[in-house]
Design a protein around this motif. Structure first.
Motif, PDB file in Angstrom:
ATOM      1  N   VAL A  96       0.326  12.466 -81.716  1.00  0.00           N
ATOM      2  CA  VAL A  96       1.390  13.068 -81.800  1.00  0.00           C
ATOM      3  C   VAL A  96       1.619  14.703 -81.731  1.00  0.00           C
ATOM      4  O   VAL A  96      -0.054  14.581 -81.370  1.00  0.00           O
ATOM      5  N   ASP A  97       2.031  14.776 -81.032  1.00  0.00           N
ATOM      6  CA  ASP A  97       2.548  16.041 -80.652  1.00  0.00           C
ATOM      7  C   ASP A  97       3.375  17.492 -80.703  1.00  0.00           C
ATOM      8  O   ASP A  97       4.373  17.133 -79.654  1.00  0.00           O
ATOM      9  N   ARG A  98       3.619  18.100 -81.878  1.00  0.00           N
ATOM     10  CA  ARG A  98       4.569  19.449 -81.486  1.00  0.00           C
ATOM     11  C   ARG A  98       4.148  20.681 -82.737  1.00  0.00           C
ATOM     12  O   ARG A  98       4.208  20.117 -83.976  1.00  0.00           O
ATOM     13  N   ILE A  99       4.176  21.270 -81.906  1.00  0.00           N
ATOM     14  CA  ILE A  99       4.391  22.824 -82.640  1.00  0.00           C
ATOM     15  C   ILE A  99       5.606  23.120 -84.048  1.00  0.00           C
ATOM     16  O   ILE A  99       6.325  23.308 -82.952  1.00  0.00           O
ATOM     17  N   THR A 100       5.208  22.842 -85.177  1.00  0.00           N
ATOM     18  CA  THR A 100       6.269  23.279 -86.469  1.00  0.00           C
ATOM     19  C   THR A 100       5.784  24.334 -86.924  1.00  0.00           C
ATOM     20  O   THR A 100       4.898  24.101 -88.609  1.00  0.00           O
ATOM     21  N   PRO A 101       6.328  25.077 -86.585  1.00  0.00           N
ATOM     22  CA  PRO A 101       5.708  26.023 -87.825  1.00  0.00           C
ATOM     23  C   PRO A 101       7.016  26.089 -89.288  1.00  0.00           C
ATOM     24  O   PRO A 101       7.384  25.383 -89.351  1.00  0.00           O
ATOM     25  N   ALA A 102       5.409  26.255 -90.464  1.00  0.00           N
ATOM     26  CA  ALA A 102       6.977  26.168 -91.681  1.00  0.00           C
ATOM     27  C   ALA A 102       8.185  27.019 -91.697  1.00  0.00           C
ATOM     28  O   ALA A 102       8.011  28.103 -90.810  1.00  0.00           O
ATOM     29  N   THR A 103       9.124  26.083 -92.096  1.00  0.00           N
ATOM     30  CA  THR A 103      10.270  27.273 -92.196  1.00  0.00           C
ATOM     31  C   THR A 103      10.397  28.052 -92.763  1.00  0.00           C
ATOM     32  O   THR A 103       9.880  28.524 -94.071  1.00  0.00           O
ATOM     33  N   THR A 104      11.069  29.361 -92.748  1.00  0.00           N
ATOM     34  CA  THR A 104      11.293  30.808 -93.586  1.00  0.00           C
ATOM     35  C   THR A 104      12.634  31.264 -93.844  1.00  0.00           C
ATOM     36  O   THR A 104      13.756  30.414 -93.209  1.00  0.00           O
ATOM     37  N   PRO A 105      12.577  31.712 -94.877  1.00  0.00           N
ATOM     38  CA  PRO A 105      13.808  32.127 -95.424  1.00  0.00           C
ATOM     39  C   PRO A 105      14.341  32.176 -93.958  1.00  0.00           C
ATOM     40  O   PRO A 105      16.086  32.225 -94.216  1.00  0.00           O
ATOM     41  N   ALA A 106      14.361  33.531 -93.317  1.00  0.00           N
ATOM     42  CA  ALA A 106      14.574  34.286 -92.176  1.00  0.00           C
ATOM     43  C   ALA A 106      15.572  33.195 -91.249  1.00  0.00           C
ATOM     44  O   ALA A 106      16.566  33.116 -90.511  1.00  0.00           O
ATOM     45  N   ASP A 107      13.939  31.630 -90.914  1.00  0.00           N
ATOM     46  CA  ASP A 107      14.767  30.613 -90.196  1.00  0.00           C
ATOM     47  C   ASP A 107      16.489  30.381 -91.008  1.00  0.00           C
ATOM     48  O   ASP A 107      16.894  29.924 -89.645  1.00  0.00           O
ATOM     49  N   VAL A 108      16.292  29.769 -92.341  1.00  0.00           N
ATOM     50  CA  VAL A 108      17.896  29.810 -92.737  1.00  0.00           C
ATOM     51  C   VAL A 108      18.967  30.205 -92.386  1.00  0.00           C
ATOM     52  O   VAL A 108      19.887  29.879 -92.502  1.00  0.00           O
ATOM     53  N   ALA A 109      18.307  31.460 -92.821  1.00  0.00           N
ATOM     54  CA  ALA A 109      19.709  32.630 -92.298  1.00  0.00           C
ATOM     55  C   ALA A 109      19.980  33.004 -91.060  1.00  0.00           C
ATOM     56  O   ALA A 109      21.396  32.640 -90.887  1.00  0.00           O
ATOM     57  N   ALA A 110      19.096  33.149 -89.855  1.00  0.00           N
ATOM     58  CA  ALA A 110      19.389  32.233 -88.445  1.00  0.00           C
ATOM     59  C   ALA A 110      20.090  31.634 -88.509  1.00  0.00           C
ATOM     60  O   ALA A 110      21.380  31.829 -87.651  1.00  0.00           O
ATOM     61  N   LEU A 111      19.727  30.375 -88.798  1.00  0.00           N
ATOM     62  CA  LEU A 111      20.758  29.325 -88.773  1.00  0.00           C
ATOM     63  C   LEU A 111      22.133  29.479 -88.724  1.00  0.00           C
ATOM     64  O   LEU A 111      22.845  29.093 -88.259  1.00  0.00           O
ATOM     65  N   ALA A 112      22.315  29.835 -89.680  1.00  0.00           N
ATOM     66  CA  ALA A 112      23.385  29.906 -90.632  1.00  0.00           C
ATOM     67  C   ALA A 112      24.411  31.024 -89.872  1.00  0.00           C
ATOM     68  O   ALA A 112      25.371  30.673 -89.912  1.00  0.00           O
ATOM     69  N   ALA A 113      23.736  31.932 -89.399  1.00  0.00           N
ATOM     70  CA  ALA A 113      24.424  32.877 -88.741  1.00  0.00           C
ATOM     71  C   ALA A 113      25.148  32.171 -87.335  1.00  0.00           C
ATOM     72  O   ALA A 113      26.111  32.764 -86.984  1.00  0.00           O
ATOM     73  N   ALA A 114      24.097  31.842 -87.219  1.00  0.00           N
ATOM     74  CA  ALA A 114      24.629  31.029 -85.592  1.00  0.00           C
ATOM     75  C   ALA A 114      25.374  29.531 -85.719  1.00  0.00           C
ATOM     76  O   ALA A 114      26.801  29.740 -84.770  1.00  0.00           O
ATOM     77  N   THR A 115      25.332  29.196 -86.755  1.00  0.00           N
ATOM     78  CA  THR A 115      26.825  27.768 -87.076  1.00  0.00           C
ATOM     79  C   THR A 115      27.486  28.087 -87.843  1.00  0.00           C
ATOM     80  O   THR A 115      28.357  27.172 -87.944  1.00  0.00           O
ATOM     81  N   GLY A 116      27.488  29.098 -88.987  1.00  0.00           N
ATOM     82  CA  GLY A 116      28.407  28.624 -89.830  1.00  0.00           C
ATOM     83  C   GLY A 116      27.555  27.776 -91.850  1.00  0.00           C
ATOM     84  O   GLY A 116      29.020  28.002 -92.623  1.00  0.00           O
ATOM     85  N   TYR A 117      26.481  27.331 -91.716  1.00  0.00           N
ATOM     86  CA  TYR A 117      26.695  26.366 -92.539  1.00  0.00           C
ATOM     87  C   TYR A 117      25.556  27.008 -93.204  1.00  0.00           C
ATOM     88  O   TYR A 117      24.311  27.408 -92.258  1.00  0.00           O
ATOM     89  N   HIS A 118      24.494  26.348 -94.290  1.00  0.00           N
ATOM     90  CA  HIS A 118      23.484  27.047 -94.771  1.00  0.00           C
ATOM     91  C   HIS A 118      22.689  25.741 -95.103  1.00  0.00           C
ATOM     92  O   HIS A 118      23.130  24.501 -95.128  1.00  0.00           O
ATOM     93  N   ASP A 119      21.810  25.294 -94.409  1.00  0.00           N
ATOM     94  CA  ASP A 119      20.589  23.931 -94.521  1.00  0.00           C
ATOM     95  C   ASP A 119      19.440  24.638 -94.836  1.00  0.00           C
ATOM     96  O   ASP A 119      19.061  24.879 -94.015  1.00  0.00           O
ATOM     97  N   PRO A 120      18.464  24.706 -96.417  1.00  0.00           N
ATOM     98  CA  PRO A 120      17.567  24.481 -96.273  1.00  0.00           C
ATOM     99  C   PRO A 120      16.691  23.742 -96.048  1.00  0.00           C
ATOM    100  O   PRO A 120      15.293  23.634 -95.420  1.00  0.00           O
ATOM    101  N   ALA A 121      17.222  22.840 -95.422  1.00  0.00           N
ATOM    102  CA  ALA A 121      16.181  21.434 -95.258  1.00  0.00           C
ATOM    103  C   ALA A 121      15.576  21.786 -93.360  1.00  0.00           C
ATOM    104  O   ALA A 121      15.292  21.176 -92.805  1.00  0.00           O
TER     105      ALA A 121
END
Length: 480
Positions: A214-239
């Motif tokens: 298996v191979d895909r670089i997957t960094p740990a999700t940070t609060p900044a990642d969650v916030a950036a997704l919310a800004a882009a999509t309008g929904y909150h997804d902590p997962a």
């Protein structure tokens, strides 16, 4: 400040056909996305029951969302995202082990896959044998109907299927371990035989344990990642999970009754022999990832991208690949190994991927035998140089000592952390420290540890790291 609504599932949950042990970020960024694509291409009831063997955090994140979550691709030109619905439910094993066993014993479940990290197999990394003295294994052998370890759940669920007259499920390891199919098979059979020889024989005859790469670089999700997704999509997804665009899955096509999702239609490579691909990935990617983790961290680099942006560290990767790693890698069918390594360096340099050196440095005692020491042994057997590989191993010694080059404390996360710290602190000399580490047979196979060429190379590298620092040693090695 307005609060974004929570992501919710928009489609019915799929019918479960698989159980997966270890629903961390990698599984969600990799296994589940491939499975969703396979079902989209060819159909089938392949929903995933995800099982956490420890923490309830993933369940608590996913359950309010109907187990849907967002997969965020971090490309150099910007992120893209999609909602993944392949996970049907999440169970937390310590809360209800019987529910997990019921799921694994259900007739419709045909595959149990795993991403439980190296230590989840309760084995000795140097030998691959099940640790029958492991506290979890001892507990599972004493009370098999109430397991706590991955091997314990696998064996008890297989025993229940046998008693019910059902075929076994396919056991598919997706962890970064050489010959992972062979390893999990050996661990399962050894534990089953400790319970009941006829059970072990039934599993050996009827079970299937395909190897995977298996191979895909997957960094740990940070609060900044969650916030950036919310800004882009309008929904909150902590997962949500973040990952690079690249993915590669090589699978030995050996399943009980041939039952599997059409992963090949989603881009996976179904092959007869995974071993050359495993070796390629473990040594070329994971080996240099560890090199950048320990040496990069000691040199003050927080991420892999920052490390390879520093010219000596990019040169370190090239040196390791071309002089000390590729000579030990068998040719995988259809792969151009030098081109594969060139592509790895491009992936490492992706500025959108903040893969922390500290994160990759975790659990080194479990990782080094597969990622580095196999190549060391092969190089020595062929009388080829190991200066670069020895420098990486010595950097691991230095890192596990717990103090960085500026005198700061390193948060060392490793199952053997106290013993590693003692090995470093037990001597003021490089030779004494090297001898103490080489005596740890959970990491170093005795035959390798006794080779004077290894101890000499490690002593030289350890002396240099202490006297000159990581960056200077890398620069000298690569002459950049």
């Amino acid at each position: 400040m307005p609060v974004e609504p929570r992501l919710t599932r928009q489609t019915p949950a799929p019918r479960v056909g698989m159980v997966h042990l270890g629903p961390g970020a990698f599984f969600r960024a990799f296994n589940a996305t491939y499975t969703e694509d396979a079902v989209a291409a060819a159909g089938g009831d392949w929903g995933i029951c995800a099982v956490s063997l420890n923490s309830a955090s993933v369940r608590d994140q996913l359950a309010p969302q109907g187990c849907a979550y967002t997969s965020v691709t971090l490309a150099p030109d910007g992120p893209s995202h999609r909602v993944i619905g392949a996970v049907a439910q999440v169970l937390v094993a310590p809360e209800n082990p019987q529910a997990v066993l019921d799921a694994m014993s259900a007739p419709e479940v045909r595959i149990v896959s795993l991403t439980v990290t190296e230590k989840g197999y309760c084995h000795e990394p140097a030998t691959g044998r099940l640790r029958l003295d492991h506290p979890g294994i001892l507990a599972d052998l004493a009370t098999p109907g109430n397991p706590i370890t991955a091997p314990g759940f696998l064996v008890e669920a297989l025993a229940r299927r046998r008693s019910a007259g059902l075929a076994p499920f396919t056991v598919m390891s997706c962890d970064n371990l050489p010959h992972n199919g062979q390893l999990v098979r050996a661990v399962v059979l050894e534990m089953a035989r400790a319970r009941d020889a006829t059970l072990a024989d039934w599993i050996a005859i009827n079970g299937r344990f395909p190897a995977t790469m298996v191979d895909r670089i997957t960094p740990a999700t940070t609060p900044a990642d969650v916030a950036a997704l919310a800004a882009a999509t309008g929904y909150h997804d902590p997962a949500c999970v973040v990952h690079e665009p690249f993915r590669q899955w090589v699978i030995e096509d050996d399943f009980v009754g041939g039952a599997r999702p059409a992963w090949d239609l989603a881009g996976a490579q179904l092959v007869r022999d995974v071993a050359p691909f495993e070796t390629m990935k473990l040594r070329c990617l994971n080996g240099t990832h560890s090199a950048l983790a320990y040496l990069g961290y000691l040199a003050g680099h927080e991420t892999i991208a920052a490390s390879v942006a520093d010219p000596p560290f990019a040169a370190l990767c090239r040196h390791l690949w071309h002089h000390e790693i590729l000579p030990t890698v068998p040719q995988p069918e259809g792969e151009d190994l030098p081109a594969y390594c060139d592509a790895l360096l491009e992936r490492y340099a992706n500025p959108a991927i903040r893969h922390r050196t500290w994160q990759i440095a975790m659990d080194g005692s479990q990782k080094l035998p597969q990622r580095l020491l196999g190549a060391v042994a092969d190089q020595l057997a062929a009388n080829r140089p190991i200066a670069g590989l020895a420098l990486v191993v010595a950097a691991w010694f230095r890192y596990t000592g717990g103090t960085d080059e500026a005198g700061g404390t390193i948060d060392v996360r490793d199952p053997l952390a106290p013993r590693l710290a003692a090995a470093w602190a037990g001597s003021d000399s490089a030779g004494g420290r090297v001898a103490a580490f080489l005596a740890i047979d959970k990491v170093f196979a005795p035959a390798l540890a006794r080779d004077p060429r290894l101890s000499q190379a490690l002593t030289v590298a350890t002396e240099g790291l202490c006297a000159r620092g990581a960056r200077a040693m890398v620069q000298t090695l690569t002459q950049t």
